[in-house]
Design an enzyme around this catalytic site. Structure first.
Site, PDB file in Angstrom:
ATOM      1  N   CYS A 127       0.871  -1.168   0.000  1.00 15.75           N
ATOM      2  CA  CYS A 127       0.000   0.000   0.000  1.00 15.75           C
ATOM      3  C   CYS A 127       0.905   1.214   0.000  1.00 15.75           C
ATOM      4  CB  CYS A 127      -0.898   0.004   1.233  1.00 15.75           C
ATOM      5  SG  CYS A 127      -2.231   1.225   1.097  1.00 15.75           S
ATOM      6  N   CYS A 129      -0.020   4.254   1.607  1.00 16.41           N
ATOM      7  CA  CYS A 129      -0.380   5.275   2.610  1.00 16.41           C
ATOM      8  C   CYS A 129       0.732   5.579   3.608  1.00 16.41           C
ATOM      9  CB  CYS A 129      -1.674   4.907   3.319  1.00 16.41           C
ATOM     10  SG  CYS A 129      -1.614   3.365   4.250  1.00 16.41           S
ATOM     11  N   CYS A 137      -3.813   6.165   0.049  1.00 10.51           N
ATOM     12  CA  CYS A 137      -3.273   4.892  -0.425  1.00 10.51           C
ATOM     13  C   CYS A 137      -2.895   4.900  -1.906  1.00 10.51           C
ATOM     14  CB  CYS A 137      -4.281   3.775  -0.146  1.00 10.51           C
ATOM     15  SG  CYS A 137      -4.704   3.654   1.605  1.00 10.51           S
ATOM     16  N   LYS A 202     -12.187  -5.060   2.310  1.00 11.69           N
ATOM     17  CA  LYS A 202     -11.588  -4.193   3.317  1.00 11.69           C
ATOM     18  C   LYS A 202     -12.476  -2.971   3.482  1.00 11.69           C
ATOM     19  CE  LYS A 202      -7.592  -1.406   4.497  1.00 11.69           C
ATOM     20  NZ  LYS A 202      -6.158  -1.183   4.359  1.00 11.69           N
ATOM     21  N   ARG A 212      -2.883   3.369  12.537  1.00 11.02           N
ATOM     22  CA  ARG A 212      -2.461   4.614  11.875  1.00 11.02           C
ATOM     23  C   ARG A 212      -1.552   5.440  12.771  1.00 11.02           C
ATOM     24  NH1 ARG A 212      -8.174   6.067   8.897  1.00 11.02           N
ATOM     25  NH2 ARG A 212      -8.247   4.163   7.631  1.00 11.02           N
ATOM     26  N   GLU A 240     -16.425  -7.945  -4.651  1.00 10.85           N
ATOM     27  CA  GLU A 240     -14.993  -7.650  -4.524  1.00 10.85           C
ATOM     28  C   GLU A 240     -14.192  -8.956  -4.560  1.00 10.85           C
ATOM     29  OE1 GLU A 240     -13.053  -5.151  -4.545  1.00 10.85           O
ATOM     30  OE2 GLU A 240     -14.173  -3.366  -3.998  1.00 10.85           O
ATOM     31  N   LYS A 255     -11.625  -7.776   6.366  1.00  8.48           N
ATOM     32  CA  LYS A 255     -10.962  -6.907   7.342  1.00  8.48           C
ATOM     33  C   LYS A 255     -11.813  -5.690   7.616  1.00  8.48           C
ATOM     34  CE  LYS A 255      -7.051  -3.880   7.662  1.00  8.48           C
ATOM     35  NZ  LYS A 255      -6.090  -3.114   6.975  1.00  8.48           N
ATOM     36  N   SER A 281      -6.054  -3.604  14.547  1.00  7.84           N
ATOM     37  CA  SER A 281      -5.481  -2.913  15.698  1.00  7.84           C
ATOM     38  C   SER A 281      -6.540  -2.456  16.704  1.00  7.84           C
ATOM     39  CB  SER A 281      -4.660  -1.726  15.223  1.00  7.84           C
ATOM     40  OG  SER A 281      -5.444  -0.828  14.457  1.00  7.84           O
ATOM     41  N   TYR A 320      -2.383  -9.364  16.097  1.00  5.53           N
ATOM     42  CA  TYR A 320      -1.308  -8.880  16.977  1.00  5.53           C
ATOM     43  C   TYR A 320      -1.171  -9.774  18.205  1.00  5.53           C
ATOM     44  CZ  TYR A 320      -1.963  -5.030  13.817  1.00  5.53           C
ATOM     45  OH  TYR A 320      -2.082  -4.298  12.664  1.00  5.53           O
TER      46      TYR A 320
HETATM   47  C1  PBG Z   1      -2.742   0.119   4.880  1.00  5.57           C
HETATM   48  C2  PBG Z   1      -3.291  -0.727   5.961  1.00  5.57           C
HETATM   49  C3  PBG Z   1      -4.077  -0.347   7.065  1.00  5.57           C
HETATM   50  C4  PBG Z   1      -4.235  -1.501   7.830  1.00  5.57           C
HETATM   51  C5  PBG Z   1      -3.591  -2.526   7.167  1.00  5.57           C
HETATM   52  N1  PBG Z   1      -3.039  -2.032   6.014  1.00  5.57           N
HETATM   53  C6  PBG Z   1      -4.578   0.972   7.466  1.00  5.57           C
HETATM   54  C7  PBG Z   1      -5.607   1.669   6.684  1.00  5.57           C
HETATM   55  O1  PBG Z   1      -6.155   1.153   5.702  1.00  5.57           O
HETATM   56  O2  PBG Z   1      -5.854   2.837   7.020  1.00  5.57           O
HETATM   57  C8  PBG Z   1      -4.958  -1.564   9.153  1.00  5.57           C
HETATM   58  C9  PBG Z   1      -4.481  -2.652  10.063  1.00  5.57           C
HETATM   59  C10 PBG Z   1      -4.898  -2.516  11.477  1.00  5.57           C
HETATM   60  O3  PBG Z   1      -5.675  -1.617  11.886  1.00  5.57           O
HETATM   61  O4  PBG Z   1      -4.423  -3.344  12.278  1.00  5.57           O
HETATM   62  N2  PBG Z   1      -3.660   0.658   3.991  1.00  5.57           N
END
Ligand code: PBG
Length: 329
Positions: A127, A129, A137, A202, A212, A240, A255, A281, A320
């Site tokens: 990605c 970002c 992204c 996602k 983030r 998707e 996700k 997270s 995690y």
């Molecule tokens: C990158 C990405 C993100 C996560 C995984 N890959 C953040 C987002 O999309 O803003 C989130 C993972 C997490 O919250 O543990 N785009």
């Protein structure tokens, strides 16, 4: 003397508590089990180590410390990692060019890990970002009719370049998380032999907050609802998934995990390929915070959460808690 209708499938002939009486009985009839082999530990790599005491497991580690962590994880029996790069602020630019540099942070970590730990599965999040100055992204259109907008097709080539640079540095699998249309196909075209774990469904979720903070990847302006999915939709998630499979994805991911168990079940029922879930997270941080206040027991809440994700249909889980799970099992 029977006071109930004599139906052998009903009470009192049937008493489901009989198989719950002892730990041994419960274990014999358990339908879902946690196996460390199904778990992937995410790791954040940066130029220096910045420990996150509140959310251990989500610290940013230097390449040396990632190596030490990988040694420890491997010693516990963990077999797969997902790497995220956290570049320095001054390395970020409009396009996110440090994402595909040969000596970028993820590429350096991959080379070091590949050399020392050939047995570990090394997957990378692809990605932009974390690498763009604006935190989106993909490539940004600034003055479009709807303000800032991420440009889809202009981003595809950059994602494919990033994926190739990861594989050249030793990645075993690529996990694109950007949610551009056509990115699986763009990566598949240049990497015919590498497994793609597509972040297929996602969602634009509030549960990415702690990530983030750690990855320093929050968008400076606007949000991600123009490319990540609307939390209200499940049929769209199946579309998707269908598209990602058609473009060459090997694994479909849902996700976040816990607020989307229905989506996970729908994907599991519809497709034959392996299905992954990302226990994100925010799901982890909520339990940590509640445990720190004495509201619940972290171990029990984590094991229950991970069991629920498996029960809903996940074959593999990004979490995690993977390191803790290795100790708990
Ligand atoms: C990158 C990405 C993100 C996560 C995984 N890959 C953040 C987002 O999309 O803003 C989130 C993972 C997490 O919250 O543990 N785009």
């Amino acid at each position: 003397m029977l006071t109930y209708p004599c139906d052998m499938s009903a009470f009192p002939a049937t008493r489901l508590r009989r198989l719950r009486r002892t730990d041994g009985l419960r274990s014999l009839v358990r339908e879902t089990r946690l196996d460390l082999d199904d778990f992937v530990q995410p790791l954040f790599v940066g130029s220096t180590t910045v420990r996150n005491e509140e959310l251990p497991g989500m610290s940013r580690l230097s390449v040396d410390d990632v190596l030490a962590e990988a040694d420890e994880l491997a010693g516990f029996g963990v077999r797969a990692l997902l790497l995220f790069g956290v570049p320095e602020a001054e390395e970020k630019d409009e396009e996110g060019s440090s994402a595909w540099e040969e000596d970028g942070i993820v590429q350096r970590a991959l080379r070091a890990l590949r050399a020392e730990r050939p047995e570990l599965v090394l997957a990378t999040d692809v990605c932009l970002c974390e690498y763009t100055s604006h935190g989106h992204c993909g490539v940004l259109l600034r003055d479009g009719p709807h303000g800032v907008e991420v440009q889809n097709d202009e981003t595809l080539d950059l994602l494919a370049r990033t994926a190739v640079s990861h594989v050249e540095a030793g990645a075993d699998a690529i996990a694109p998380s950007d949610m551009m249309d056509g990115r699986v196909g763009a990566i598949r075209e240049v990497l015919p032999d590498i497994p793609i774990v597509a972040y297929a469904a996602k969602y634009a979720s509030a549960f990415y907050g702690p990530f983030r903070d750690v990855a320093e990847s929050a968008p400076a302006e606007g949000d991600r609802r123009g490319y990540q999915m609307d939390p209200a939709n499940v049929r769209e998630a199946l579309r998707e998934c269908e598209l990602d499979l058609a473009e060459g994805a090997d694994v479909l991911m849902v996700k976040p995990a816990l607020p989307y168990l229905d989506v996970l079940r729908a994907v599991r029922d519809r497709f034959e390929c392996p299905v992954a879930a990302y226990n994100v997270s925010g799901e982890y941080a909520m339990v940590k915070a509640a445990a720190a206040r004495g509201h619940l027991d972290e171990r029990q809440a984590a094991l229950e959460s991970l069991t629920a994700i498996k029960r809903a249909g996940a074959d593999l889980v990004f979490s995690y808690w993977t390191k803790d799970l290795a100790r708990w099992l």
